[in-house]
Scaffold this motif. Structure first.
Motif, PDB file in Angstrom:
ATOM      1  N   ASP A  11      51.537  48.078  29.684  1.00 15.52           N
ATOM      2  CA  ASP A  11      51.606  47.007  30.676  1.00 15.52           C
ATOM      3  C   ASP A  11      53.049  46.565  30.809  1.00 15.52           C
ATOM      4  N   VAL A  12      53.549  46.520  32.010  1.00 15.90           N
ATOM      5  CA  VAL A  12      54.932  46.081  32.176  1.00 15.90           C
ATOM      6  C   VAL A  12      54.994  44.889  33.132  1.00 15.90           C
ATOM      7  N   ALA A  13      55.968  44.022  32.887  1.00 10.68           N
ATOM      8  CA  ALA A  13      56.136  42.838  33.733  1.00 10.68           C
ATOM      9  C   ALA A  13      56.724  43.248  35.068  1.00 10.68           C
ATOM     10  N   VAL A  14      56.223  42.658  36.133  1.00  7.94           N
ATOM     11  CA  VAL A  14      56.795  42.900  37.457  1.00  7.94           C
ATOM     12  C   VAL A  14      57.978  41.943  37.639  1.00  7.94           C
ATOM     13  N   PRO A  15      59.185  42.500  37.755  1.00  3.47           N
ATOM     14  CA  PRO A  15      60.362  41.628  37.850  1.00  3.47           C
ATOM     15  C   PRO A  15      60.333  40.821  39.144  1.00  3.47           C
ATOM     16  N   ASP A  16      60.603  39.540  39.059  1.00  4.51           N
ATOM     17  CA  ASP A  16      60.583  38.678  40.236  1.00  4.51           C
ATOM     18  C   ASP A  16      61.452  37.452  39.951  1.00  4.51           C
ATOM     19  N   ALA A  17      62.637  37.443  40.541  1.00  2.66           N
ATOM     20  CA  ALA A  17      63.602  36.370  40.269  1.00  2.66           C
ATOM     21  C   ALA A  17      63.065  35.014  40.741  1.00  2.66           C
ATOM     22  N   ARG A  18      62.142  35.018  41.711  1.00  4.47           N
ATOM     23  CA  ARG A  18      61.611  33.750  42.226  1.00  4.47           C
ATOM     24  C   ARG A  18      60.914  32.960  41.127  1.00  4.47           C
ATOM     25  N   LEU A  19      60.299  33.688  40.201  1.00  3.14           N
ATOM     26  CA  LEU A  19      59.546  33.020  39.138  1.00  3.14           C
ATOM     27  C   LEU A  19      60.472  32.177  38.265  1.00  3.14           C
ATOM     28  N   ASP A  20      61.640  32.713  37.961  1.00  2.22           N
ATOM     29  CA  ASP A  20      62.611  31.973  37.149  1.00  2.22           C
ATOM     30  C   ASP A  20      63.102  30.732  37.895  1.00  2.22           C
ATOM     31  N   THR A  21      63.329  30.907  39.191  1.00  4.35           N
ATOM     32  CA  THR A  21      63.793  29.779  40.002  1.00  4.35           C
ATOM     33  C   THR A  21      62.750  28.662  40.008  1.00  4.35           C
ATOM     34  N   ASP A  55      62.591  26.904  36.675  1.00  2.00           N
ATOM     35  CA  ASP A  55      63.764  26.052  36.539  1.00  2.00           C
ATOM     36  C   ASP A  55      63.525  24.696  37.177  1.00  2.00           C
ATOM     37  N   ILE A  56      63.028  24.730  38.394  1.00  2.00           N
ATOM     38  CA  ILE A  56      62.807  23.493  39.154  1.00  2.00           C
ATOM     39  C   ILE A  56      61.735  22.639  38.487  1.00  2.00           C
ATOM     40  N   ALA A  57      60.653  23.284  38.044  1.00  2.00           N
ATOM     41  CA  ALA A  57      59.524  22.543  37.482  1.00  2.00           C
ATOM     42  C   ALA A  57      59.730  22.233  35.996  1.00  2.00           C
ATOM     43  N   GLY A  58      60.767  22.796  35.400  1.00  2.00           N
ATOM     44  CA  GLY A  58      60.987  22.620  33.967  1.00  2.00           C
ATOM     45  C   GLY A  58      59.863  23.232  33.141  1.00  2.00           C
ATOM     46  N   SER A  59      59.304  24.344  33.609  1.00  2.00           N
ATOM     47  CA  SER A  59      58.181  24.979  32.908  1.00  2.00           C
ATOM     48  C   SER A  59      58.618  25.474  31.530  1.00  2.00           C
ATOM     49  N   LYS A  60      57.746  25.232  30.553  1.00  2.00           N
ATOM     50  CA  LYS A  60      58.064  25.666  29.182  1.00  2.00           C
ATOM     51  C   LYS A  60      57.992  27.174  29.063  1.00  2.00           C
ATOM     52  N   GLN A  61      57.033  27.760  29.774  1.00  2.00           N
ATOM     53  CA  GLN A  61      56.815  29.191  29.619  1.00  2.00           C
ATOM     54  C   GLN A  61      56.833  29.891  30.975  1.00  2.00           C
ATOM     55  N   ILE A  62      57.344  31.119  30.966  1.00  2.00           N
ATOM     56  CA  ILE A  62      57.350  31.928  32.189  1.00  2.00           C
ATOM     57  C   ILE A  62      56.461  33.138  31.957  1.00  2.00           C
ATOM     58  N   PRO A  89      54.572  22.006  34.450  1.00  2.00           N
ATOM     59  CA  PRO A  89      55.469  21.797  33.305  1.00  2.00           C
ATOM     60  C   PRO A  89      55.150  22.734  32.138  1.00  2.00           C
ATOM     61  N   LYS A  90      53.897  23.132  32.012  1.00  2.00           N
ATOM     62  CA  LYS A  90      53.516  23.997  30.899  1.00  2.00           C
ATOM     63  C   LYS A  90      53.983  25.433  31.162  1.00  2.00           C
ATOM     64  N   GLU A  91      53.623  25.937  32.302  1.00  2.00           N
ATOM     65  CA  GLU A  91      54.015  27.319  32.591  1.00  2.00           C
ATOM     66  C   GLU A  91      54.218  27.577  34.072  1.00  2.00           C
ATOM     67  N   ALA A  92      55.074  28.549  34.338  1.00  2.00           N
ATOM     68  CA  ALA A  92      55.221  29.090  35.694  1.00  2.00           C
ATOM     69  C   ALA A  92      54.701  30.508  35.610  1.00  2.00           C
ATOM     70  N   ARG A  93      53.749  30.805  36.486  1.00  2.00           N
ATOM     71  CA  ARG A  93      53.088  32.092  36.330  1.00  2.00           C
ATOM     72  C   ARG A  93      52.923  32.809  37.668  1.00  2.00           C
ATOM     73  N   ASP A 128      59.694  29.002  50.036  1.00  2.00           N
ATOM     74  CA  ASP A 128      60.942  28.458  50.595  1.00  2.00           C
ATOM     75  C   ASP A 128      60.917  26.932  50.667  1.00  2.00           C
ATOM     76  N   ASP A 129      59.750  26.377  51.009  1.00  2.00           N
ATOM     77  CA  ASP A 129      59.629  24.918  51.052  1.00  2.00           C
ATOM     78  C   ASP A 129      59.785  24.329  49.654  1.00  2.00           C
ATOM     79  N   TYR A 130      59.170  24.986  48.695  1.00  2.00           N
ATOM     80  CA  TYR A 130      59.235  24.511  47.309  1.00  2.00           C
ATOM     81  C   TYR A 130      60.691  24.429  46.850  1.00  2.00           C
ATOM     82  N   ILE A 131      61.460  25.447  47.207  1.00  2.00           N
ATOM     83  CA  ILE A 131      62.878  25.491  46.816  1.00  2.00           C
ATOM     84  C   ILE A 131      63.658  24.431  47.590  1.00  2.00           C
TER      85      ILE A 131
END
Ligand SMILES: Nc1nc2c(ncn2[C@@H]2O[C@H](COP(=O)(O)OP(=O)(O)O)[C@@H](O)[C@H]2O)c(=O)[nH]1
Ligand SMILES: [Mg+2]
Length: 365
Positions: free
Chosen positions: A44-54, A57-64, A289-293, A327-330
């Protein structure tokens, strides 16, 4: 739901090297992300997606938590495989269970690595494999049509539909064309998929080039690109060996290495994303705040079905989805800002989820 790509190709073209690079990268990520490799040839491999990190960051999520895709290293494809040569039927069954095929083609010259046919010619190699898969399909189509005759004569609707689709596949295959060239009506798609024909699966050619050619490709990969374009298929250029080296580096070292090689990003990331596109997959997000998924859906998925990817109960008891476009979220710096700007929509059962939507589901237990 889990989407699966089978890595196929002749022996010694770099399938396992590529697979190892994919799973080593995944193993390195396993410290941060839950669940990882299952079987020796399944990863199983993670699908890279820079949007998730962004978003995190905004939500201060503990886990990605990225969304995932499964790769299967399918060994044993040789000339005669459809007749049971090599691992024959066993690996054909493995391919049957995949959603798409990553067809690795040797585009590197290296006298030390034996080519099964003694020469490097990726276009012919592609034809060799495709021919085996078509022969296997043809055999299974003929067998299945025979098995259906009693039911079709009896007027069984399902059997008649199956037989009609099998006949279309048979015509294409007898013409030397893969089953994926058959035009299938929307209404027949489900039944068509259930036939699990090997050559009906979307295919992505992976040109495995030499180490110094990963940024530019070479004459072999150009030939593959032309073939792929003529077929309406896509291709990626990768050096499996380099990817394996990169997979052993930490993030910072890997970045430096990529820059030295003149590469913008790891080939594996391109490969994974190409697979994602090939399958017409999209991503939506849940962010707190807990996770961005990130979650994977097929293009055109309704809100309740999308909710069902998280949990069946979410689909069954679906009330609505609070929806913010990425885009609105950002632009409005997160959920609160989006809400205040009137950018949070309440979407009902008829809503088709869009790529990048940030969703919050409300449901009855
Ligand atoms: N020079 C070179 N050798 C490679 C490359 N990729 C794989 N190999 C070598 O080719 C051989 C076969 O690779 P492997 O991944 O086991 O092939 P598989 O049979 O398709 O799984 C191994 O010795 C690899 O080190 C490459 O990009 N360049
Ligand atoms: Mg191998």
């Amino acid at each position: 739901m889990g989407f699966k790509m089978g890595i196929v190709g002749l022996p010694n073209v770099g399938k396992s090297t590529l697979f190892n690079a994919l799973t080593k990268t995944a193993a390195a990520q396993a410290a941060n992300f839950p669940f990882c490799t299952i079987e020796p040839n399944v990863g199983d491999v993670a699908v890279p997606d820079a949007r998730l990190d962004t978003l995190a960051d905004i939500a201060g999520s503990k886990q990605i938590i990225p969304t995932r895709m499964t790769f299967v290293d399918i060994a044993g494809l040789v000339k005669g495989a459809s007749k049971g040569e090599g691992l024959g039927n066993q690996f054909l069954a493995n391919i049957r269970e995949t959603d798409a095929i990553a067809h690795v083609l040797r585009c590197f010259e290296d006298g030390d690595v034996t080519h099964v046919d003694g020469r490097v010619n990726p276009v012919e190699d592609a034809e060799t494999i495709e021919t085996e898969l078509m022969l296997a399909d043809l055999e299974s189509v003929e067998k299945r049509r025979q098995g259906l005759t009693r039911k079709t004569r009896g007027g069984d609707k399902e059997a008649i539909q199956q037989d009609r689709l099998l006949e279309a596949a048979q015509n294409a295959l007898e013409d030397g064309k893969p089953a994926r060239t058959v035009d299938v009506d929307e209404d027949d798609l489900r039944a068509w998929k259930l036939l699990q024909l090997l050559t009906s699966k979307p295919v992505l050619y992976v040109c495995n080039v030499g180490e110094s050619e990963s940024a530019t490709g070479n004459a072999h990969s150009e030939a593959v690109a032309a073939m792929a374009a003529a077929q309406g298929n896509s291709h990626v250029i990768i050096s499996a060996q380099i990817e394996e080296e990169i997979s052993q580096l930490d993030a910072e070292e890997a970045q430096m290495f990529l820059e030295e090689m003149g590469l913008e990003e790891a080939g594996l990331d391109r490969l994974i994303r190409a697979g994602y596109d090939l399958l017409h997959l999209e991503t939506y997000f849940t962010v707190g705040p807990k996770e961005a998924r990130a979650w994977t859906i097929r293009e055109g998925t309704s809100a309740p079905k999308a909710a069902g990817v998280i949990h069946g109960d979410f689909e069954k008891g679906f009330i609505r989805a609070e929806t913010i476009a990425y885009d609105d979220y950002i632009e409005h710096n997160g959920e609160q800002g989006s809400k205040e700007a009137g950018k949070m929509r309440a979407e009902g059962k008829g809503y088709t989820v869009k790529d990048g939507d940030v969703l919050h589901f409300l449901f009855n237990n």
